[in-house]
Design a protein around this motif. Structure first.
Motif, PDB file in Angstrom:
ATOM      1  N   LYS A   2     -21.998  28.453  84.238  1.00  0.00           N
ATOM      2  CA  LYS A   2     -22.200  28.851  85.628  1.00  0.00           C
ATOM      3  C   LYS A   2     -23.523  29.599  85.711  1.00  0.00           C
ATOM      4  O   LYS A   2     -23.863  30.365  84.807  1.00  0.00           O
ATOM      5  N   HIS A   4     -25.797  32.116  88.206  1.00  0.00           N
ATOM      6  CA  HIS A   4     -25.973  32.966  89.384  1.00  0.00           C
ATOM      7  C   HIS A   4     -27.468  33.104  89.635  1.00  0.00           C
ATOM      8  O   HIS A   4     -28.238  33.333  88.706  1.00  0.00           O
ATOM      9  N   ASP A  57     -18.482  33.894  80.356  1.00  0.00           N
ATOM     10  CA  ASP A  57     -17.944  33.675  81.700  1.00  0.00           C
ATOM     11  C   ASP A  57     -16.969  34.802  82.014  1.00  0.00           C
ATOM     12  O   ASP A  57     -15.997  35.001  81.308  1.00  0.00           O
ATOM     13  N   ASN A  59     -15.494  35.139  85.085  1.00  0.00           N
ATOM     14  CA  ASN A  59     -14.654  34.747  86.219  1.00  0.00           C
ATOM     15  C   ASN A  59     -14.784  35.712  87.394  1.00  0.00           C
ATOM     16  O   ASN A  59     -13.801  36.106  88.001  1.00  0.00           O
ATOM     17  N   LYS A  61     -17.643  36.926  90.795  1.00  0.00           N
ATOM     18  CA  LYS A  61     -18.811  36.551  91.587  1.00  0.00           C
ATOM     19  C   LYS A  61     -19.901  37.579  91.305  1.00  0.00           C
ATOM     20  O   LYS A  61     -19.743  38.754  91.608  1.00  0.00           O
ATOM     21  N   ARG A  70     -23.715  32.072  82.640  1.00  0.00           N
ATOM     22  CA  ARG A  70     -22.432  32.366  81.974  1.00  0.00           C
ATOM     23  C   ARG A  70     -21.963  31.111  81.241  1.00  0.00           C
ATOM     24  O   ARG A  70     -21.775  30.068  81.847  1.00  0.00           O
TER      25      ARG A  70
END
Length: 140
Positions: A2, A4, A57, A59, A61, A70
């Motif tokens: 992921k 950001h 990660d 989990n 935001k 992540r």
């Protein structure tokens, strides 16, 4: 994997700034000394350099003003959290190569550290290794 603030990764290698990868197995949602050091370091460097944080990660935001990558994890002991498995994350390897990192700053001794050291050796990137003092008390 992921990401950001992925849009901020577009500047890597294009704006003449130093590209720094900060690597830590521990980051938010975990709270403690390592998380604080990593967050402060990234925030202090982000205006002068291109900074990206590689971590597990969580989990959650993210709401930081710098890119956070992540990596995949596998479940472990609930009180400790999941274990990052960057060597099984092929998108992570591809992204790392594409960023043209100039310096790697490692804040861990485990999963992501071995990945970062392999990448450093492969692409001839200098490494700064920051050993946090609670390692002996917590793991030995």
């Amino acid at each position: 994997m992921k990401i950001h603030n992925a849009k901020l990764l577009e500047d890597f290698g294009r704006n003449g700034k130093l590209n720094i990868a900060i690597v830590s197995d521990i980051y938010k949602p975990f709270v403690g000394g390592v998380t604080t050091v990593v967050e402060d370091l990234a925030n202090n460097l982000k205006d002068k350099c291109n900074v990206v944080l590689f971590c597990q990660d969580g989990n959650i935001k993210d709401n930081d003003d710098f890119p956070i990558v992540r990596c995949k994890t596998i479940p472990f002991i609930k009180s400790i959290g999941d274990i990052p498995v960057p060597n099984l994350d092929f998108k992570l390897k591809k992204l790392f190569k594409s960023l043209k990192i100039d310096v790697i700053h490692i804040h861990t001794f485990f999963g992501l550290a071995s990945f970062a050291l392999k990448m450093a050796k492969k692409y001839k990137i200098p490494v700064v290794y920051h050993g946090h003092t609670k390692l002996y008390d917590e793991y030995m």
